[in-house]
Structure formats: C-alpha cells, structure tokens
Motif scaffolding. Structure first.
Motif, PDB file in Angstrom:
ATOM      1  N   GLU A 309       0.673  -1.278   0.219  1.00 24.50           N
ATOM      2  CA  GLU A 309       0.323  -0.062  -0.057  1.00 24.50           C
ATOM      3  C   GLU A 309       1.106   1.691  -0.103  1.00 24.50           C
ATOM      4  N   GLY A 312       2.077   2.003  -3.407  1.00 23.96           N
ATOM      5  CA  GLY A 312       1.305   2.212  -4.484  1.00 23.96           C
ATOM      6  C   GLY A 312       0.797   0.727  -4.757  1.00 23.96           C
ATOM      7  N   LYS A 314      -1.754  -2.173  -5.684  1.00 25.26           N
ATOM      8  CA  LYS A 314      -2.823  -2.472  -5.208  1.00 25.26           C
ATOM      9  C   LYS A 314      -3.107  -4.217  -5.077  1.00 25.26           C
ATOM     10  N   SER A 325      -2.190  -2.537 -11.445  1.00 27.94           N
ATOM     11  CA  SER A 325      -2.137  -1.733 -10.227  1.00 27.94           C
ATOM     12  C   SER A 325      -0.178  -0.830 -10.588  1.00 27.94           C
ATOM     13  N   ALA A 329       1.765   2.767 -10.652  1.00 29.47           N
ATOM     14  CA  ALA A 329       2.927   2.655  -9.862  1.00 29.47           C
ATOM     15  C   ALA A 329       4.988   2.972 -10.231  1.00 29.47           C
TER      16      ALA A 329
END
Ligand SMILES: Cc1cc2nc3c(=O)[nH]c(=O)nc-3n(C[C@H](O)[C@H](O)[C@H](O)COP(=O)(O)OP(=O)(O)OC[C@H]3O[C@@H](n4cnc5c(N)ncnc54)[C@H](O)[C@@H]3O)c2cc1C
Ligand code: SF4
Ligand code: SF4
Length: 367
Positions: A309, A312, A314, A325, A329
């Motif tokens: 987390e 960045g 998920k 994700s 990031a």
C-alpha cells in the motif's frame, strides 16, 4: 524440459543485451528486492548480471522461501519437482558481488521520493537506511492454514499438511505417524484444502498441489511398496508434460477417489476415520487411515499488504498483488507467487521477466 522456461529467460536477456536493447551495464542503479524466495533470488541474480546493485531483504533468518523446505522426490529418476533449483540460486546470489543480502530483517519504512528511501532494522538490531531506484515485491505466498476446516488439523496428531510431510521427509527420509512414530500402512491425501473453496472466497486453483501430492505418493511407494495411498480430489489439474508423465507412472499405484471427505474423526484405536460421499454410487462411505495429509494451497501473503500500500500497489479481487496497479506505480514491480499461484519454474520465469521490466524502466528513464 524443466529448465525450458529458465533457458528462455536467459536467451531473452542475452538477446536483448546483444541487440543493444538494454544497456549492458547499469552500475549507477540500485534495486531493493523484498523477499528471498526463488523469485526474489532470481530477480536479484538477473539484475546483478547487468551490474545493477541489489539489496535483498528477507524477514526470516534463512533465505530461500518455501521451496527450500521441500524434499527431493527423485525415485529411480529425477521427477523434476524443481526443489533443488533454489539451492543453486542461493549459491549464485550469495557469491555475487553486486548483491547484498540481509536476512532476519524488519522493514520499518519505505517512502517514495525521486526513488525510494528505505529504512530497516537488521538482525543485529541495527538501523539501516538506503536509497534505491526501484522496488521489487517478491514477498511470496502464505500456505493455507487449515485449522478452521473440519479435518481435525491440530486436533489430531496424525492429520498433517503437505508442507509438514515435506519437512518430515526431508528430515527423516521416511513417513512416520507423529502420534507414536510408527510407519503408517494407509495414507490419505485430501486435495484442494483452502483452494477452489467458495465458502472462503478462494476460487483459484493453487496449481502446484496435485503435482506435489502425486510426486510425494510416488516417492513414498518407491520407498515402502506395501503402503496404501488414497487421494481424495475434486479433479486433477494437469500443468505441463512432466505432470502427465508422473500421473501416468503413479495412477495405477494409488487409489484416486473423486470425493472430498466431509468430517474427520479419531477412533478409540487412534485411527483417523474419514466420511465421504461417492456420487457415482450415491453412497455415504467411511474408511480408516493411519495418516491424513491435507494438500493446503497457495494463499496471498497478507503481511506484505502494508508495504504494498505504501508504494502504491493494490490487490486483485483474490487479494494477490495486482500487476495492473504497477502501471500507476512507477519503479514498483512484483515477482513470483506474490501475484498469484505459480510453480517454482513459473516463479523463476516470472522473476526473469520482471528483471527485464526493471531494466527497461531504467532504460526509459535514461532516454
Ligand atoms: C505445499 C506446497 C508444495 C509445493 N510443491 C511444489 C513443487 O513440488 N514444485 C513446484 O514447482 N512448486 C511447488 N510449490 C510452489 C512453490 O513453493 C512456489 O512456486 C515458490 O516457493 C514461490 O517462490 P516465491 O519466491 O514466489 O515465494 P516464497 O517461497 O513464499 O518466498 C517469499 C519470501 O519472501 C519473504 N517475505 C515475505 N514478506 C516479507 C517482508 N515483508 N519482508 C521481507 N521478506 C518477506 C518470505 O519470508 C519468503 O522467504 C509448492 C507450494 C506449496 C504450498
Ligand atoms: S529436487 Fe526435484 S528436481 Fe531436484 S533432483 Fe530431486 S527430484 Fe529432481
Ligand atoms: S492443484 Fe489440484 S489440489 Fe491444488 S488447488 Fe488445484 S486442483 Fe486442487
């Protein structure tokens, strides 16, 4: 064949280098890899070949992840379980001058700046800090804990998991009943424990436990021919040619029972009683075993969530790290079973691909 995927990774890496697709040396780049399983070790080794400096941190005192706990299942021949590859990876990583390994480490902070500022406490309780250009989450998986399933795990000594069996075979070479040290005459494997289970919302297949159970059954039968082995299953998942070869060699030596037992009991003479329903015969059946092995599967490693987390990343609906994700990031990557169930060779191939992604990311920054 076992090493085909590894060979492909090596070929892609060298081809890219030869074509000038990737700078052959990146000595000013530093990467943090979290987790020293076969995926983290492979990513480290592949990056180090390009002179990238790697800091590899591992929370346990020993490196190698779960694969290091597995026993060699060779009978007359190697059955290509992949377990010994991890020792080769450890030797290569430990001896590489571009890789610094910290084991027994607790990551205390990770902050995204231009790159990433990292702080951790090493095994001597000393604080360490460094800055890196990219982070690879190779935090692996958690084996499913069957304590809440009605199979008697931790209630009955002679109900163990496949991981317990791996460790026992590695240590003693023979299977014994934990309750009294005797050699069991009848063993049952129960497949899909914690996988393909809608009551847990674990809908995925763990991919490795059918092959692992059959290789284990073959090894046990090889060492103790009189042992009776039954495998309770939903359906057998065949991944790859090696699986099919092993299945063909073992399927006449084990009883394959297409049913998952409902309840498990301990009898007065300390046998394990399994009750199961055979749809084909429309019949409720019960049977006694000396030892029951639960084939627990691969579940997400939740202890890595806070780190993911912070940088960045998920999770997907199944709660493994979501590769999508990473697009939002920059500088963050994930390899191996952190993103979903994989075998050792698949984890190695994935880690090779991730190393390439990291190099391409550096290259893009450079251009
Ligand atoms: C019962 C069972 C049997 C299996 N049998 C086979 C088989 O026969 N053949 C096969 O090919 N595959 C098998 N597998 C799959 C195999 O275990 C995996 O493919 C392999 O271990 C994946 O490696 P990994 O590096 O992704 O993860 P892991 O082995 O889980 O390694 C991850 C590492 O990261 C570390 N870590 C986690 N969080 C942190 C943190 N916050 N900070 C620092 N370090 C952290 C962990 O301590 C661990 O050392 C089996 C799996 C199970 C459960
Ligand atoms: S550990 Fe597995 S791959 Fe290695 S020699 Fe033994 S059976 Fe073969
Ligand atoms: S590999 Fe086999 S035992 Fe494991 S979850 Fe898939 S079907 Fe079930």
């Amino acid at each position: 064949m076992l090493f085909r995927s590894i060979t492909i990774v090596k070929w892609i890496m060298s081809a890219k280098r030869d074509q000038g697709g990737i700078e052959s040396r990146m000595p000013d780049k530093k990467v943090l890899i979290i987790g020293s399983g076969v995926a983290g070790l492979t990513t480290a080794i592949e990056l180090a070949k390009f002179d990238v400096k790697v800091v590899l941190i591992e929370k346990e005192k020993t490196v190698g992840g779960y694969a290091r706990q597995f026993t060699c299942k060779a009978t007359d021949d190697c059955v290509k379980c992949g377990a010994c590859i991890v020792e080769e990876k450890i030797d290569a990583a430990v001896s590489h001058p571009n890789i610094t390994i910290y084991s027994g480490v607790c990551l205390t902070d990770i902050v995204k700046k231009d790159g990433f500022a990292i702080s951790f406490v090493d095994r001597n309780h000393e604080k360490q800090a460094c800055e890196v250009d990219a982070v690879v989450m190779a935090t692996g998986f958690q084996p499913f804990d069957p304590i809440d399933k009605p199979f008697g795990y931790k209630r009955f000594d002679d109900v163990i998991t496949n991981l317990d069996l791996e460790k026992r075979l590695r240590q003693d070479g023979v299977v014994k009943r934990p309750s009294d040290g005797s050699v069991p005459k009848k063993i049952a494997f129960i497949q899909c424990v914690g996988s393909r289970d809608s009551s847990l919302n674990h809908l995925w297949c763990s991919k490795v436990c059918c092959g692992s159970a059959l290789r284990m059954a073959r090894l046990i039968k090889f060492r103790e021919k009189s042992m009776e082995i039954s495998v309770f299953y939903i359906d057998v998942q065949s991944f790859g040619k090696d699986f099919q070869n092993n299945y063909d060699l073992i399927k006449d030596q084990v009883r394959m029972i297409r049913a998952i037992p409902g309840d498990v009991f301990l009898t007065d003479d300390r046998k394990i009683k399994l009750e199961y329903y055979l749809p084909a015969l429309r019949k409720q059946t019960e049977e006694l075993f000396d030892l029951v092995v639960l084939s627990v599967g691969i579940t997400p490693n939740r202890n890595a969530d806070p780190i993911a987390e912070k940088i960045g990343l998920k999770s997907t609906g199944s709660e493994f790290l979501d590769e999508q994700s990473m697009v939002s990031a920059p500088g963050v990557f994930a390899a191996g079973t952190a993103t979903g169930p994989k075998s050792i060779t698949e984890s190695i191939a994935d880690a090779g691909r991730v190393a390439l992604d990291v190099l391409n990311y550096f290259q893009t920054q450079h251009n």
